[in-house]
Design a protein around this motif. Structure first.
Motif, short mmCIF file in Angstrom:
data_model
loop_
_atom_site.label_atom_id
_atom_site.label_comp_id
_atom_site.label_asym_id
_atom_site.label_seq_id
_atom_site.Cartn_x
_atom_site.Cartn_y
_atom_site.Cartn_z
N ILE A 173 0.86 -1.18 0.00
CA ILE A 173 0.00 0.00 0.00
C ILE A 173 0.89 1.22 0.00
O ILE A 173 1.81 1.34 0.82
N ASN A 174 0.62 2.13 -0.90
CA ASN A 174 1.43 3.35 -1.02
C ASN A 174 0.48 4.52 -1.24
O ASN A 174 -0.25 4.55 -2.23
N ARG A 175 0.47 5.45 -0.30
CA ARG A 175 -0.36 6.65 -0.46
C ARG A 175 0.51 7.89 -0.49
O ARG A 175 1.38 8.06 0.37
N LYS A 176 0.29 8.72 -1.49
CA LYS A 176 0.97 10.01 -1.60
C LYS A 176 -0.09 11.07 -1.79
O LYS A 176 -0.72 11.15 -2.84
N GLY A 177 -0.30 11.88 -0.76
CA GLY A 177 -1.34 12.89 -0.84
C GLY A 177 -2.70 12.23 -0.98
O GLY A 177 -3.13 11.43 -0.16
N LEU A 219 -8.39 9.62 -2.90
CA LEU A 219 -9.12 10.01 -1.71
C LEU A 219 -9.85 11.31 -1.98
O LEU A 219 -9.54 12.03 -2.93
N SER A 220 -10.81 11.64 -1.14
CA SER A 220 -11.62 12.83 -1.35
C SER A 220 -10.77 14.08 -1.20
O SER A 220 -9.81 14.09 -0.43
N PRO A 221 -11.11 15.17 -1.94
CA PRO A 221 -10.33 16.41 -1.84
C PRO A 221 -10.34 16.94 -0.40
O PRO A 221 -11.31 16.79 0.33
N GLY A 222 -9.21 17.55 -0.05
CA GLY A 222 -9.10 18.10 1.29
C GLY A 222 -8.66 17.11 2.34
O GLY A 222 -8.52 17.44 3.51
#
Length: 1312
Positions: A1112-1116, A1133-1136
């Motif tokens: 799993i890799n999340r950037k921003g 993902l959702s904005p903000g």
């Protein structure tokens, strides 16, 4: 065909160059324009005194107060000059005020034809800031990179002298120029009629300048009866050129070209257009931006009948009627193939026919635009009469923002305040009533209103009804009953509310309006915004008058690799979904670069997606990765993998087979070039079919390499030798020939060989030419291309003279660049690389033993990003650096230290323009050179060959001394550490153990088992402090750049299950669970005001008792998930959304929590039952810490936790090993009979006895070696991997600091 295309492009380029030279060098244009102007030509926003009036602001003059100075409290000062006519301006010069300490260090320019609608001077698509004066008398002159044609100019000082205030004298230089203009009212046109029925041209040049406040309209049109046409039209504020040269109608063939350029061209400012065509080759230029294209079809000529129309497309026989919406605006200097059309129309030449009312002077627009600059501080307050229980408001707006308050108006104050609000919500208009008992009344209208176009709205309050009309469509109405109208007058707040509004009743939603507004009408009375500007400043705030500062930040598109550009008023954002790339501009690939990378996870042989050049232009592709015992093969198949029977071919008419591979030729070349070894097997069986003529050696069969060159060798790696493998091995059937088939016998022979000369691989075509005789026959099978190794990863050079360097071609880094390298040194400092331009440069250097700097300059001052290391970097060990710079941000990372990031301001130059050669290991000045070793230098996906370049460079040696080389075998991201007599593998920051970091650390969990691991900086390092303080971007997540990398393996049959949870201090979290049906689900709670976001990569059950690997890799806002060998899934993902730094990671059951998610709570109470392996969260390894250092204050183990072997490499690779051995045995046993069962039993018995004897012998030897080892005179130093089994509890902070230099998985340092 290629020759004709090249000639066409050459002639078109020459034509364009000649046109530019002639237009640029026609006359001298540097005359002073201000010195002779009368005082009435000068205006200002304010003046300090009469002696400092604007007409004293002439260069080198000392009258009055010695120049102009604004009032001290003027927040937006400006000085305006009327040049009395439209002139060409080429440069500007400034001075401070004479005899004072006042001057202007920085300023901006605006210009206008009318003095009402202003445009900012731009360079490189940003509002340009000029460097002014630093003293009173020195003249600072700037030659404008592109001249402007204008009558009015405004200079806007941005700051005053630090010793005094603002003071200014100026001069503007330029000249007059010929201007022929024609004004079209939307129902008029000019028709240029030919002397004959039709004209056929091979070359066309059309040039003009235009301005308009309408977004639609045809500027040029011509067509022929046979289907040719040329049309230039405005559509939604952009110019579209339609061209068809074929004689067929484009509706039936689809062979016309349509090219779009420009944006926001309906701003009532001048725009230049030029169309150059030679045959099919076209240059289409708008405001200096050129699009080159080639018209499809067979024809080279444009055939137009009767006439060419300008301003519209009139119907035949019906003057003044048009097929398309006609142009409304002004055209200047219209030239068609050397003919000045407007000049001929003014002189009433018979070739020009006028339709409607065309005048030869430009009319000025009556509308004045204003710009609301801020979503928090901008507002305009206007009184309105409300005594007749009616109120109407009309206006036009344009913006990129999807949210914002357009206006708020109080309708009643007693008993409760009631406000009518009109706001943008998700690019729609929301009309709502707030306050009182009925505060839920609301209606929506319009769609996609944040598209940058002008939109009109009309609001009318009459009685207890409110109607809203958008873009003249059907109005929507809303009832507002339930309140008492008790106000005679009210106040309309446009764009927002005053920050201090104790005396006002104004309601602002989340965001104010940011954008342009014009044609404001209240109760049928137009609002004069210029008059408002001259009145009290308390009526408005943060508004620019007379100008619409909208900018299309998605033109040109700065998103890479097909990313979609989305913009707001002051930022743009790249949506990388579905591209396979990530980052602020979709620059970085989400895929590994080779099959070597998949070995670290113990992956089985399978099909994987790789990106061979990383951030380079090649797209990702799928290949077969075969995991053998000692190497990883990349296998690429083609469309002729089966055995092919060949008969009846001759050398003059050979049997030809063309190969199409599963990846493109560009990918093939990149794979072969970067691999250490490649090979391709040619299986050839023959009977009375020769490969070479036995008389003179003429090839009767041959193959073509990847470049299409004919080759006649059939085995080995020595090109040019016309031999087969049997000759190279010395075992041909008849030693008089070099191939078995050349013996020309009537029995089957075999000339199978393996081709391994990389520069010729893979085969693109093969021809067999001797199967036409009696009983002649051949069987052919071409194997896949097989490659292994990375020949560039250990490509290195040693620098031993400070003045030496390696040079390479100039970096292509205008918009983006990424640099990665490894270095080791004992020097105090040194420059890794440097590239210079006229003003711009980029440099990466070790500035001290503890500091690495990335420095670059885009022409407006250097930007420096610095990383401070807690320990010295000149320790003669390998360290990893990655630097990146793009139009949105720049970043720097060293080893596993926290990433340092700086975001680029929205209004600044963004092109890095370099011109010198690239210096590696030194500088152009031959000072501060690097002493030490560099390796694996990769720039924008291209590896620079340091090894070869060093061979011919004094002061530099090829390769690098040391024991950490391509033969070292540290797996899974383990770090190779140089020792005096060898090397050791540091596995500290990996989830593995063992001498070579190959032993997976796994544990069995029961229902009550859990591991709580407290993260320390930088392991929580989702976000560093500098990034947290960075300016706000398009989305909040863009500013925070939070990220986490999670990887683990598991095996279970129990559901639901909670595998891993990561918590932040503010109780946000991410969790990995197995749902009741066994599917994997990733959950994020990033905002307590929103619901938990859930992502399910696969729907099938993973609770099947088999081992699975998860990454799993999340950037921003971008989330990437890979399960086992499946293709990486990408989510948004959702904005903000922004996850603050994680402070703890829990494996298994959660013991008490504030989580309200019922499904997660249910899974958390049950925990995880099964085996977990190799858990890694960023650089932290919680499971490894629990197994090896359970007494650490950072680790808490609850319940029973036992070490397991479920994640060992051997257990994971059983299938691949079996597959490999089967392949090998199949090749070895070809042509032999299978063993009988009895024989197999006997062999098994004998093998068991032999194995027992060998085992006993080895045990005895082991005991003897152990005894000798214990009695050695000097004990050997313990390797780092032993420290992980017996960790020291002393100085944990210092150990953490040392561990920062262990490369993370991004470094991809696989020593295989």
């Amino acid at each position: 065909m290629r020759f004709h295309n090249s000639i066409g492009m050459f002639l078109l380029t020459t034509l364009s160059a000649l046109t530019s030279v002639l237009s640029a060098s026609n006359y001298y244009c540097e005359e002073p324009l201000v010195i002779s102007l009368p005082p009435a030509s000068f205006q200002n926003s304010s003046k300090f005194s009469d002696r400092r009036s604007p007409h004293y602001a002439k260069l080198n003059r000392r009258e009055g107060g010695g120049g102009w100075s604004p009032n001290a409290d003027d927040q937006q000062p400006w000085l305006q000059v009327d040049l009395r006519d439209r002139l060409k301006v080429t440069s500007i010069a400034t001075q401070g005020r004479w005899g004072s300490s006042d001057w202007v260090p920085r300023y901006q320019l605006q210009y206008s034809d009318s003095g009402r609608t202003w445009r900012s001077y731009r360079q490189e698509d940003v509002i340009w800031t000029f460097i002014g004066n630093s003293d009173t008398d020195t003249v600072v002159q700037h030659k404008l990179p592109h001249s402007i044609r204008t009558r009015y100019m405004r200079l806007l000082p941005l700051e005053g002298s630090p010793k005094g205030g603002m003071g200014l004298r100026l001069e503007v230089y330029g000249c007059t120029y010929k201007s022929d203009v024609a004004d079209f009212d939307g129902r008029s046109a000019l028709l240029y009629r030919f002397n004959q029925k039709s004209t056929s041209t091979v070359k066309d040049v059309i040039s003009l300048r235009f301005r308009s406040h309408q977004a639609e309209g045809v500027l040029v049109h011509g067509e022929g009866q046979r289907g040719d046409f040329l049309t230039l039209e405005l559509h939604r504020g952009r110019l579209i050129l339609h061209l068809n040269l074929d004689d067929a109608k484009p509706q039936s063939t689809g062979r016309s070209s349509s090219v779009m350029l420009g944006s926001l061209l309906d701003d009532h400012h001048w725009h230049s257009v030029q169309i150059e065509r030679f045959n099919k080759h076209v240059n289409f230029t708008v405001d200096g931006h050129t699009q080159h294209f080639r018209s499809p079809g067979q024809e080279d000529t444009l055939e137009i009948d009767y006439e060419l129309s300008f301003g519209g497309i009139p119907l035949p026989g019906k003057p003044g009627t048009f097929l398309h919406e006609n142009f409304h605006g002004c055209i200047e200097n219209l030239n068609y193939n050397g003919v000045n059309v407007i000049d001929m129309a003014k002189r009433r030449k018979p070739q020009i026919y006028t339709v409607g009312n065309v005048t030869f002077s430009c009319s000025e627009s009556s509308s004045v635009a204003v710009t609301f600059l801020s979503t928090t501080g901008s507002f305009l307050m206007l009184p309105a009469d409300y005594s007749m229980e009616s109120l109407s408001v009309r206006l036009q707006f344009r913006t990129w923002n999807q949210q914002g308050l357009l206006f708020s108006v109080p309708l009643s104050l007693d008993p409760d305040p009631i406000n009518l609000l009109l706001q943008l919500s998700q690019a729609r208009l929301l009309l709502s009533l707030s306050g009182g008992t009925q505060n839920s009344a609301q209606v929506f209208s319009g769609e996609n209103l944040s598209d940058g176009q002008w939109h009109s709205i009309a609001i009318e309050v009459k009685g207890h009804k409110v109607s809203l009309t958008v873009n003249n469509q059907k109005p929507v109405t809303m009832e507002i009953s339930g309140f008492i109208q008790n106000m005679q007058r009210t106040t309309i707040f446009i764009g927002g509310c005053p920050l201090f509004q104790s005396d006002f009743n104004c309601e602002t939603p989340n965001r104010g309006y940011q954008g342009c507004l014009r044609l404001l009408v209240i109760n049928n009375h137009p609002v004069d915004v210029l008059q408002i500007q001259q009145e009290s400043l308390s009526n408005y705030s943060q508004i620019s008058f007379d100008v619409c500062n909208i900018q299309d930040r998605c033109l040109p598109i700065l998103c890479e690799h097909g990313g979609q550009c989305i913009q707001s008023w002051d930022q743009f954002y790249c949506d990388c979904s579905g591209t396979g790339y990530t980052g602020a501009t979709c620059h970085n690939s989400i895929y590994e670069r080779s099959c070597e990378a998949f070995r670290k996870t113990g992956s089985q042989s399978s099909v994987f997606t790789i990106d061979l050049d990383g951030s380079g232009p090649l797209e990702h592709t799928q290949v077969n990765c075969t995991m053998a015992e000692d190497k990883v093969w990349t296998v690429v198949g083609h469309d002729h993998m089966r055995i092919i029977d060949i008969r009846g071919s001759t050398p003059r008419s050979p049997f030809v087979l063309i190969f199409n591979y599963t990846i493109s030729p560009y990918h093939l070349r990149s794979l072969v070039t970067s691999s250490e070894h490649c090979q391709q097997e040619v299986i050839y069986r023959c009977r009375k079919s020769r490969l070479f003529d036995t008389w003179d050696g003429t090839p009767l069969s041959w193959w073509l390499d990847r470049d299409g060159v004919k080759r006649t060798y059939w085995g080995g790696f020595l090109p040019g030798v016309q031999q087969c493998s049997c000759s190279l091995d010395g075992n041909c059937r008849d030693m008089n020939y070099f191939c078995n088939c050349d013996a020309d016998q009537d029995t089957w022979a075999n000339d199978t060989g393996v081709l391994s000369y990389k520069d010729h691989l893979p085969l693109s075509e093969i021809a067999i030419g001797d199967t036409n005789r009696t009983n002649s026959q051949a069987e052919l099978q071409i194997g896949p291309l097989r490659c292994y190794g990375n020949r560039f990863f250990w490509n290195s050079a040693s620098f031993y003279q400070e003045s030496s360097y390696l040079h390479f071609p100039t970096l292509q880094a205008e918009l983006s660049i990424d640099i990665s390298l490894f270095f080791k040194t004992s020097s105090l400092s040194g420059v890794f690389l440097e590239n210079l331009g006229v003003r711009d440069f980029i440099r990466l250097e070790l500035s001290s033993p503890y500091t690495v700097n990335l420095t670059f300059d885009l022409g407006d001052g250097p930007v420096i990003i610095t990383i401070q290391s807690p320990v010295a970097l000149n320790d003669r060990q390998w360290h990893y650096i990655r630097a990146e710079r793009n139009v949105k941000e720049a970043s720097l990372q060293v080893d596993s230290l926290p990433l340092k990031l700086k975001e680029a301001p929205s209004e600044r130059p963004y092109r890095l323009q370099l011109s010198s050669q690239l210096f590696v290991g030194g500088t152009a000045s031959r000072q501060r050179g690097f002493l030490g070793c560099l390796r694996a230098l990769i720039i924008n996906g291209v590896t620079l060959d340091l090894y070869e370049r060093a061979k011919t460079t004094p002061g530099v040696n090829s390769g690098c001394p040391g024991h950490c080389t391509s033969d070292s075998v540290c797996h899974n991201g383990g770090r190779c550490v140089e020792e005096r007599s060898g090397y050791t593998c540091d596995c500290t920051q990996t989830a593995f153990d063992g001498p070579h970091c190959r032993t997976a650390l796994a544990a069995s969990f029961e229902s009550g088992s859990s591991v709580l691991y407290t993260l320390q900086e930088p392991f929580s390092g989702i976000l560093n402090e500098e990034a947290r303080r960075s300016p706000a971007g398009f989305h909040d997540a863009e500013a925070t750049k939070s990220q986490e990398k999670v990887s683990f393996g598991f095996l279970t049959r129990h559901v639901p299950a909670l595998i891993l949870t990561a918590y932040t201090l503010d109780q946000h979290y991410m969790a990995v669970v197995l749902t009741s049906n066994g599917s994997l689900q990733i959950r994020y709670l990033l905002n307590k005001e929103k619901r938990t976001e859930k992502f399910s990569p696969v729907s099938s059950s993973l609770a099947d008792g088999r081992f699975h690997w998860v990454k799993i890799n999340r950037k921003g806002q971008e989330l990437f998930v890979q399960i086992d060998n499946t293709i990486t899934q990408q989510y948004s993902l959702s904005p903000g959304s922004a996850l603050s730094p994680a402070r703890s990671v829990i494996l298994g059951r959660i013991q008490g929590s504030d989580i309200t998610d019922k499904e997660l709570v249910q899974a958390g109470l049950r925990g995880f039952i099964g085996c977990l392996s190799s858990v890694q969260f960023n650089q932290a390894t919680p499971l490894k810490a629990a197994l090896q250092n359970s007494q650490s204050p950072f680790v808490t183990v609850i319940g029973r936790l036992e070490a397991s072997s479920c994640g060992t490499i051997s257990s994971l690779n059983t299938l691949s090993k079996t597959h490999t051995h089967a392949d090998d045995s199949a090749k070895t046993d070809q042509g032999k009979d299978p063993l009988k069962k009895a024989d197999q039993k006997d062999l098994a018995l004998i093998g068991g006895v032999v194995a027992a004897v060998v085992f006993i012998t080895l045990c005895v030897l082991a005991i003897i070696i152990h005894f000798l080892y214990q009695h050695r005179r000097t004990p050997a130093p313990s390797v780092i991997t032993r420290k992980t089994h017996h960790p020291s509890m002393e100085h944990p902070a210092f150990r953490t600091a040392l561990d920062l230099h262990k490369p993370n998985h991004d470094s991809k340092e696989y020593y295989i």
